[in-house]
Scaffold this active site. Sequence first.
Site, PDB file in Angstrom:
ATOM      1  N   LYS A 288       0.842  -1.201   0.000  1.00  0.00           N
ATOM      2  CA  LYS A 288       0.000   0.000   0.000  1.00  0.00           C
ATOM      3  C   LYS A 288       0.873   1.245   0.000  1.00  0.00           C
ATOM      4  O   LYS A 288       2.025   1.242   0.455  1.00  0.00           O
ATOM      5  CB  LYS A 288      -0.935   0.025   1.217  1.00  0.00           C
ATOM      6  CG  LYS A 288      -0.241   0.078   2.593  1.00  0.00           C
ATOM      7  CD  LYS A 288       0.191   1.472   3.025  1.00  0.00           C
ATOM      8  CE  LYS A 288       0.954   1.463   4.340  1.00  0.00           C
ATOM      9  NZ  LYS A 288       1.657   2.732   4.622  1.00  0.00           N
TER      10      LYS A 288
ATOM     11  N   ASP B 278      -2.788  -1.970   9.838  1.00  0.00           N
ATOM     12  CA  ASP B 278      -2.852  -1.978   8.376  1.00  0.00           C
ATOM     13  C   ASP B 278      -3.376  -3.295   7.814  1.00  0.00           C
ATOM     14  O   ASP B 278      -3.609  -3.398   6.608  1.00  0.00           O
ATOM     15  CB  ASP B 278      -1.464  -1.712   7.780  1.00  0.00           C
ATOM     16  CG  ASP B 278      -0.988  -0.287   8.019  1.00  0.00           C
ATOM     17  OD1 ASP B 278      -1.838   0.585   8.298  1.00  0.00           O
ATOM     18  OD2 ASP B 278       0.231  -0.042   7.925  1.00  0.00           O
TER      19      ASP B 278
END
Length: 328
Positions: A20, A151
């Site tokens: 990401k 995350d």
Amino acid sequence: MHVTPIGGPAGAVTARVPAKVNLQLSVGPRGPDGYHELVTVFHAVSLFDEVTVRAADRTSVTVTGEGGQAVPLGPANLAVRAAAALARAIGRRARSAAGVRIEIRKRIPVAAGLAGGSADAAAALVACNELWRAGLSLQELRAIGAQIGSDVPFALIGGTAVGQGRGERLTRALASGSYHWVLAFGASGLATPDVYAACDRLRAARSPASGDAGGDGEPGPPELNTELMAALRSGDPAAVGPLLTNDLQAAALSLQPVLRRALAAGREHGALGAIVSGSGPTCAFLAAGAAQARELAVAITGAGVCRAVVQVTGPAAGACVVDGRGRQ
């Protein structure tokens, strides 16, 4: 989450999971628990780790590929923790029932601001869910993943999403289009706690109490950038690029000043936006298209300001089971 017939070795399940970047990372003041309230815009990109799991008498993990030697192989490994958490959640409490052999093939660098460890945890959840025929929903896996790392839930869903709290409270973003990125990897990693600590120090030095007359004081609660969200809805990279922001960037630059040269090189060679991803030290450069990304990658490589460069696109799908040929 997509489940497909398994084409690998008997009894093995492989899951692929993306890295990401943070298109926005707004960091509030540190709370009494030591954590910071966040508002972030996650964006998954086509740089993938693969995690294969097999039934075993006891849990073990091996890691190969990018930075594999720096990944812990014991209980501190996030993929191991994820498998153990899933086993507890579905009642596989006996050591023999919960054992799993985990093989991680890394392309996402370690300690790079790309959530590689969290990605591996998400892949382990998806793969073990299939291996054990647990049948948990994506929402249930996200709840387990949030216990492992902030995350991890995003690595499970992928795409583009707004994260709040510590980043684990997710809302899918209304985003359109495809984006071309160049990622420049630093020569060494940055530990996330070190970057947050540096951020706190820099803010304290700028506060009125420090005697800095131009200080901003404690930051207020983080807020979502509505201009960025409108730009993402438009699907126009030229609108998105100037709106990329990261409150941790100054801290990362203070710890690795060479990153300033990398960001400057990207801007000089036509990047629409240049930003440190997450806690760094990876620098992410947004390009106008595929051809511009290729030219930008060549230019940044030639500038000698980073260890390696890759071209990726986003948004990418979240963690999913793949067959023996890497297909979803």
